[in-house]
Scaffold this motif. Sequence first.
Motif, PDB file in Angstrom:
ATOM      1  N   PRO A 290       0.663  -1.156   0.064  1.00  0.00           N
ATOM      2  CA  PRO A 290      -0.155   0.120   0.225  1.00  0.00           C
ATOM      3  C   PRO A 290       0.970   1.197   0.092  1.00  0.00           C
ATOM      4  N   CYS A 313      -6.096   2.322  -6.187  1.00  0.00           N
ATOM      5  CA  CYS A 313      -6.360   2.719  -5.089  1.00  0.00           C
ATOM      6  C   CYS A 313      -4.928   2.954  -4.270  1.00  0.00           C
ATOM      7  N   LYS A 314      -3.829   2.748  -4.725  1.00  0.00           N
ATOM      8  CA  LYS A 314      -2.581   2.657  -4.353  1.00  0.00           C
ATOM      9  C   LYS A 314      -1.754   3.921  -4.654  1.00  0.00           C
ATOM     10  N   CYS A 316      -2.594   3.898  -0.489  1.00  0.00           N
ATOM     11  CA  CYS A 316      -3.814   4.245   0.195  1.00  0.00           C
ATOM     12  C   CYS A 316      -3.709   4.816   1.411  1.00  0.00           C
ATOM     13  N   CYS A 324      -6.894  -2.171   4.865  1.00  0.00           N
ATOM     14  CA  CYS A 324      -7.315  -1.859   3.433  1.00  0.00           C
ATOM     15  C   CYS A 324      -8.903  -1.954   3.192  1.00  0.00           C
ATOM     16  N   PHE A 325      -9.549  -0.898   2.553  1.00  0.00           N
ATOM     17  CA  PHE A 325     -10.812  -0.601   2.277  1.00  0.00           C
ATOM     18  C   PHE A 325     -11.548  -1.666   1.162  1.00  0.00           C
ATOM     19  N   ARG A 326     -10.649  -2.384   0.331  1.00  0.00           N
ATOM     20  CA  ARG A 326     -11.208  -3.190  -0.507  1.00  0.00           C
ATOM     21  C   ARG A 326     -11.586  -4.679  -0.198  1.00  0.00           C
ATOM     22  N   LYS A 328      -9.953  -7.237  -0.672  1.00  0.00           N
ATOM     23  CA  LYS A 328      -8.660  -8.194  -0.428  1.00  0.00           C
ATOM     24  C   LYS A 328      -7.480  -7.121  -0.613  1.00  0.00           C
ATOM     25  N   VAL A 329      -6.443  -7.523  -0.339  1.00  0.00           N
ATOM     26  CA  VAL A 329      -5.212  -6.361  -0.232  1.00  0.00           C
ATOM     27  C   VAL A 329      -4.604  -6.903  -1.838  1.00  0.00           C
ATOM     28  N   TYR A 330      -5.236  -6.331  -2.879  1.00  0.00           N
ATOM     29  CA  TYR A 330      -4.629  -6.505  -4.143  1.00  0.00           C
ATOM     30  C   TYR A 330      -3.061  -6.188  -4.413  1.00  0.00           C
ATOM     31  N   CYS A 331      -2.920  -5.016  -3.737  1.00  0.00           N
ATOM     32  CA  CYS A 331      -1.511  -4.447  -3.878  1.00  0.00           C
ATOM     33  C   CYS A 331      -0.500  -5.612  -3.688  1.00  0.00           C
TER      34      CYS A 331
HETATM   35  S1  SF4 Z   1      -5.079  -2.778  -2.322  1.00  0.00           S
HETATM   36 FE1  SF4 Z   1      -5.926  -2.444  -0.408  1.00  0.00          FE
HETATM   37  S2  SF4 Z   1      -4.244  -1.952   1.049  1.00  0.00           S
HETATM   38 FE2  SF4 Z   1      -3.552  -2.100  -1.265  1.00  0.00          FE
HETATM   39  S3  SF4 Z   1      -3.357  -0.050  -1.860  1.00  0.00           S
HETATM   40 FE3  SF4 Z   1      -5.479  -0.854  -2.271  1.00  0.00          FE
HETATM   41  S4  SF4 Z   1      -6.668  -0.231  -0.716  1.00  0.00           S
HETATM   42 FE4  SF4 Z   1      -4.386  -0.022   0.137  1.00  0.00          FE
END
Ligand code: SF4
Length: 351
Positions: A290, A313-314, A316, A324-326, A328-331
């Motif tokens: 993130p 989203c990164k 964040c 993480c607001f999604r 799952k933690v895609y990043c």
């Molecule tokens: S996936 Fe989640 S933790 Fe990763 S950058 Fe996006 S919002 Fe942040």
Amino acid sequence: MHILLIRFSSMGDVVLQTATVNWLRSLYGNNIKLSFVTSQEFASLIDSHPGINNVITFNRRGGETWKHLIQKIDHLDNETPIDLIMDLHATLRSFRLRLNYWTTPALTIDKRRWERFLLTKLKGTFFKRLISQRVFGLEPQAQRIINDFESMFFDSYGVRRTKDFIHGPHLEMTSLGHLPEYKIDGKYIVLAPSASFAPKRWPVKSFVELAQKLLNSTNNKVVILAGPEDKFCEAFAEIKSERLLNLQGKTSLKESMSILAGAEVCIGNDSGMNHIAEAHGVPCLTIFGPTDPRFGFAPHGSKSKYVSKELWCKPCSTTGSKACFRDKVYCMQEITVGEVYETYVSMGVHS
Ligand code: SF4
């Protein structure tokens, strides 16, 4: 001249500020005295740095009060009056400390707070790319701080320094001092699977898979370094190999530094361990989740590399501390073991 440097935390940031120490030494040689204020838990990172004369610790967790810290600084000030304060932290805490010495000239780093904030608030890769090209680049934060301060400093002959120094060998930027030896026989790769905040950690199962792949494809040992609280490292127990050394929770910070200094390469998250390895000139592969390399914490050694996904989203948050607001933690989860392994091979340290 006596300069007081302030950086209370965290691990990686304290290490990165050794670049400022080395830069000041390059300007003034032994004509200055450098005192460094930091939190007790990070003192062992810098107490053997050859360029630092005094490390003043603040043991807040151990019950020390603000008054104790001021007394320690006053004691030094009485011995050799402090001529300049360099606030390398720029927080309310460091501001409060500076207020106690309000008649002493002070310089404060520009943390680019607004730019970083904007990057975390903008959603969409197009706008992020636009702002980062204009504002960030990939300039290492340690170098940017020196650039900022540079215009205010003159060498001992009264001549403004050019940027030659900061384009010099990497070791001159962040080199740490001599460390006690902690020998591990033969060549080894360090994996550093921890980080200050959970979202900044690449999944431990990916680290386990990577460790197995490294053991299968090299003759190196693989050493796991992590703190006592990082119990998730028990997952490495599934690897049955004498060449895997899981030292999670077994080493002091000083011992970890010594182990990192002798490694062939360090592969880890955006965390202090990677900064320590880099400061010793060890090639690093940093996995960004993130947080964002554009903040200035990408490894900058000539062989070092990083892996980071470009997502809408990164980043964040500026420190990776927010949940993480999604869904799952895609990043982190989109970074595959194969991708990290191929990046490692491309570094040219594979043996
Ligand atoms: S996936 Fe989640 S933790 Fe990763 S950058 Fe996006 S919002 Fe942040």
